[in-house]
Scaffold this motif. Sequence first.
Motif, mmCIF file in Angstrom:
data_model
loop_
_atom_site.group_PDB
_atom_site.id
_atom_site.type_symbol
_atom_site.label_atom_id
_atom_site.label_comp_id
_atom_site.label_asym_id
_atom_site.label_seq_id
_atom_site.Cartn_x
_atom_site.Cartn_y
_atom_site.Cartn_z
ATOM 1 N N TYR A 235 52.377 34.163 40.717
ATOM 2 C CA TYR A 235 51.606 32.924 40.802
ATOM 3 C C TYR A 235 50.136 33.303 40.728
ATOM 4 O O TYR A 235 49.684 34.176 41.484
ATOM 5 C CB TYR A 235 51.905 32.183 42.114
ATOM 6 N N GLU A 236 49.424 32.690 39.819
ATOM 7 C CA GLU A 236 48.022 33.074 39.596
ATOM 8 C C GLU A 236 47.165 31.853 39.288
ATOM 9 O O GLU A 236 47.600 30.964 38.562
ATOM 10 C CB GLU A 236 47.929 34.040 38.405
ATOM 11 N N ASN A 237 45.970 31.846 39.864
ATOM 12 C CA ASN A 237 44.955 30.862 39.479
ATOM 13 C C ASN A 237 43.608 31.553 39.351
ATOM 14 O O ASN A 237 43.357 32.571 40.011
ATOM 15 C CB ASN A 237 44.824 29.762 40.540
ATOM 16 N N GLY B 139 44.892 41.517 40.949
ATOM 17 C CA GLY B 139 44.066 40.440 40.433
ATOM 18 C C GLY B 139 42.705 41.019 40.054
ATOM 19 O O GLY B 139 42.467 42.224 40.206
ATOM 20 N N HIS B 140 41.802 40.136 39.605
ATOM 21 C CA HIS B 140 40.573 40.652 38.991
ATOM 22 C C HIS B 140 39.488 39.594 38.907
ATOM 23 O O HIS B 140 39.791 38.396 38.890
ATOM 24 C CB HIS B 140 40.917 41.136 37.568
ATOM 25 N N GLY B 141 38.253 40.054 38.788
ATOM 26 C CA GLY B 141 37.173 39.142 38.437
ATOM 27 C C GLY B 141 37.402 38.660 37.013
ATOM 28 O O GLY B 141 38.131 39.278 36.234
ATOM 29 N N SER C 148 39.871 31.661 31.395
ATOM 30 C CA SER C 148 40.662 31.307 32.573
ATOM 31 C C SER C 148 42.011 31.992 32.418
ATOM 32 O O SER C 148 42.437 32.313 31.301
ATOM 33 C CB SER C 148 40.814 29.790 32.699
ATOM 34 N N ASP C 149 42.659 32.236 33.538
ATOM 35 C CA ASP C 149 43.894 33.019 33.558
ATOM 36 C C ASP C 149 44.753 32.445 34.690
ATOM 37 O O ASP C 149 44.256 32.254 35.807
ATOM 38 C CB ASP C 149 43.497 34.480 33.845
ATOM 39 N N ALA C 150 46.013 32.126 34.384
ATOM 40 C CA ALA C 150 46.880 31.550 35.422
ATOM 41 C C ALA C 150 48.337 31.844 35.099
ATOM 42 O O ALA C 150 48.704 32.006 33.930
ATOM 43 C CB ALA C 150 46.675 30.042 35.532
ATOM 44 N N LEU D 203 37.203 34.549 40.281
ATOM 45 C CA LEU D 203 38.255 35.564 40.471
ATOM 46 C C LEU D 203 39.601 35.027 40.019
ATOM 47 O O LEU D 203 39.877 33.822 40.153
ATOM 48 C CB LEU D 203 38.353 35.933 41.963
ATOM 49 N N ALA D 204 40.444 35.913 39.513
ATOM 50 C CA ALA D 204 41.838 35.564 39.231
ATOM 51 C C ALA D 204 42.686 36.257 40.301
ATOM 52 O O ALA D 204 42.723 37.484 40.366
ATOM 53 C CB ALA D 204 42.246 36.028 37.838
ATOM 54 N N ILE D 205 43.300 35.432 41.135
ATOM 55 C CA ILE D 205 44.114 35.953 42.242
ATOM 56 C C ILE D 205 45.564 35.789 41.835
ATOM 57 O O ILE D 205 45.979 34.674 41.470
ATOM 58 C CB ILE D 205 43.851 35.153 43.546
ATOM 59 N N GLU D 206 46.354 36.876 41.874
ATOM 60 C CA GLU D 206 47.690 36.792 41.279
ATOM 61 C C GLU D 206 48.765 37.615 41.981
ATOM 62 O O GLU D 206 49.132 38.682 41.512
ATOM 63 C CB GLU D 206 47.643 37.141 39.799
ATOM 64 N N PRO D 207 49.278 37.083 43.105
ATOM 65 C CA PRO D 207 50.379 37.801 43.743
ATOM 66 C C PRO D 207 51.611 37.919 42.833
ATOM 67 O O PRO D 207 51.995 36.944 42.183
ATOM 68 C CB PRO D 207 50.694 36.955 44.979
HETATM 69 CO CO CO Z 1 45.273 37.854 35.576
#
Ligand code: CO
Length: 260
Positions: A233-235, A169-171, A106-108, A200-204
């Motif tokens: 910000y990422e989740n 961001g990335h899978g 996980s990545d946030a 997915l990791a979405i990270e503006p």
């Molecule tokens: Co990331």
Amino acid sequence: MAITIKSEREIELMKEAGVILAKVHQDLGHALHEGMSTWEVDKLADEMIRSYNCIPSFKGYNGYPGSVCVSINEEVVHGIPKKERLIKDGDIVSLDIGVIHKGYQSDAARTHGVGNISEEARLLIERTRQSFFEGMKVASEGHHLFEISAAIGNYAESFGYGVVRDLVGHGIGTNMHEDPQIPNFKQLLRGPKLRAGMTLAIEPMINIGTWEVEWLDDDWTVVSADNSLSAHYENTILITNGRPEILTLTEEEIAEGIYK
Ligand code: CO
Ligand code: MF3
């Protein structure tokens, strides 16, 4: 590499990895204070991650020395923890953390204001977070990936902000970075179709000024080219047939009503 669809068992492990990371972020956010060095932040995060029997995914990744990235003010991402870098009153501090739990990742990231921050800094943090949630409105099976990119970018750009283009961001799954790459601004193409079971990791990453960035001499730290403030910000999320599940939010964050 194709975009993988996770099995029920894999999703279960991704959820566990997400809950642990959400808790680490919450506890680290509370511990953050003026006068603390970024090295101390890293040490604390490393201990927290290992207390869950997880591995900090960033440590040693392409030679990265820390367990977390701590990026202050004009630093966009990948700030390296250092004993001599102290957090001051009025700083905005982006913490980016990744954990590996039973082989799944996980990545946030969160940006915190420390002490008294300016109104423009407060708004940047809030709107960067909201840009992510704008993306969530179109992050479901049947939509196309780059609808998420456009929703994030159009929202952020409506305030005149610069949306960072050089990082995406990335899978995510058994690897931190899997296909697809996910830009945070409008694309010419619509991208692959979203399907339930994608993680997915979405990270503006949003700058008050220009979208352009530069790398510091340490070859890691990314800064805004005009030294304007930057927030992140990422989740990690799970695509479903309806609204996406956000795997790295705490119960408290959901109760606060940020995910409507
Ligand atoms: Co990331
Ligand atoms: N969240 C970041 C990413 O998605 C962090 C990677 S930092 C590194 O790429 F140190 F691990 F490279």
